[in-house]
Motif scaffolding. Structure first.
Motif, mmCIF file in Angstrom:
data_model
loop_
_atom_site.group_PDB
_atom_site.id
_atom_site.type_symbol
_atom_site.label_atom_id
_atom_site.label_comp_id
_atom_site.label_asym_id
_atom_site.label_seq_id
_atom_site.Cartn_x
_atom_site.Cartn_y
_atom_site.Cartn_z
ATOM 1 N N VAL A 1 -62.539 -8.812 69.949
ATOM 2 C CA VAL A 1 -63.387 -7.856 69.896
ATOM 3 C C VAL A 1 -63.187 -6.897 71.456
ATOM 4 N N SER A 2 -62.860 -7.995 72.217
ATOM 5 C CA SER A 2 -62.733 -7.444 73.809
ATOM 6 C C SER A 2 -61.225 -6.610 73.936
ATOM 7 N N ALA A 3 -60.426 -7.440 73.312
ATOM 8 C CA ALA A 3 -58.859 -6.741 73.101
ATOM 9 C C ALA A 3 -59.033 -5.280 72.305
ATOM 10 N N LEU A 4 -59.746 -5.330 71.447
ATOM 11 C CA LEU A 4 -59.768 -3.936 70.671
ATOM 12 C C LEU A 4 -60.400 -2.877 71.268
ATOM 13 N N LEU A 5 -61.287 -3.328 72.059
ATOM 14 C CA LEU A 5 -62.161 -2.267 72.860
ATOM 15 C C LEU A 5 -61.517 -1.775 74.068
ATOM 16 N N THR A 6 -60.797 -2.496 74.637
ATOM 17 C CA THR A 6 -59.989 -2.063 75.985
ATOM 18 C C THR A 6 -58.677 -1.821 75.648
ATOM 19 N N GLN B 1 -50.027 -9.438 80.747
ATOM 20 C CA GLN B 1 -50.857 -8.548 80.023
ATOM 21 C C GLN B 1 -50.094 -7.627 78.975
ATOM 22 N N VAL B 2 -50.535 -7.214 77.868
ATOM 23 C CA VAL B 2 -49.860 -6.414 76.766
ATOM 24 C C VAL B 2 -50.957 -5.392 76.699
ATOM 25 N N GLU B 3 -50.597 -4.439 76.191
ATOM 26 C CA GLU B 3 -51.119 -2.989 76.078
ATOM 27 C C GLU B 3 -50.749 -2.285 74.700
ATOM 28 N N GLY B 4 -51.685 -1.527 74.266
ATOM 29 C CA GLY B 4 -51.329 -0.730 73.087
ATOM 30 C C GLY B 4 -51.181 -1.660 71.942
ATOM 31 N N GLY B 5 -50.165 -1.069 71.123
ATOM 32 C CA GLY B 5 -49.996 -1.793 69.822
ATOM 33 C C GLY B 5 -49.939 -3.324 69.611
ATOM 34 N N GLN B 6 -49.472 -3.932 70.788
ATOM 35 C CA GLN B 6 -49.127 -5.076 70.971
ATOM 36 C C GLN B 6 -50.559 -6.107 71.121
ATOM 37 N N ALA B 7 -51.441 -5.377 71.922
ATOM 38 C CA ALA B 7 -52.839 -5.921 71.922
ATOM 39 C C ALA B 7 -53.596 -5.668 70.788
ATOM 40 N N MET B 8 -53.387 -4.559 69.928
ATOM 41 C CA MET B 8 -54.312 -4.334 68.788
ATOM 42 C C MET B 8 -53.851 -5.420 67.715
#
Length: 87
Positions: free
Chosen positions: A39-44, A54-61
């Motif tokens: 949930v934290s990764a989806l929200l941020t 740290q990964v961001e964007g699509g990889q984080a989703m």
């Protein structure tokens, strides 16, 4: 049904088989941690990897969805063991 490797500890297997609430509570705690991370990764939109990167964007989703799926599975297993006793 042995919960650990048979040659590792027969006593631990017997103890856990007699106390399904312990197994269920452990799975429930692990599942709630995974759901929280998801949930934290989806929200941020950001998530940490195993090695601290740290990964961001699509990889984080994608990572968040994996955490959520496995977290929900752990919660379901924990509740099953706690309510049904695994019998």
């Amino acid at each position: 049904m042995p919960l650990f490797a048979q040659r590792w500890s027969d006593g631990a297997n017997k103890w856990l088989a007699e106390r399904p609430m312990v197994v269920g509570a452990g799975a429930l705690v692990l599942g709630l941690i995974l759901v929280g991370l998801g949930v934290s990764a989806l929200l941020t939109g950001r998530a940490r990897t195993k090695y601290g990167g740290q990964v961001e964007g699509g990889q984080a989703m994608v990572l968040a969805i994996v955490w959520l799926v496995f977290g929900i599975a752990c919660v379901a297993f924990g509740l099953f063991k706690m309510v049904g006793g695994g019998r």
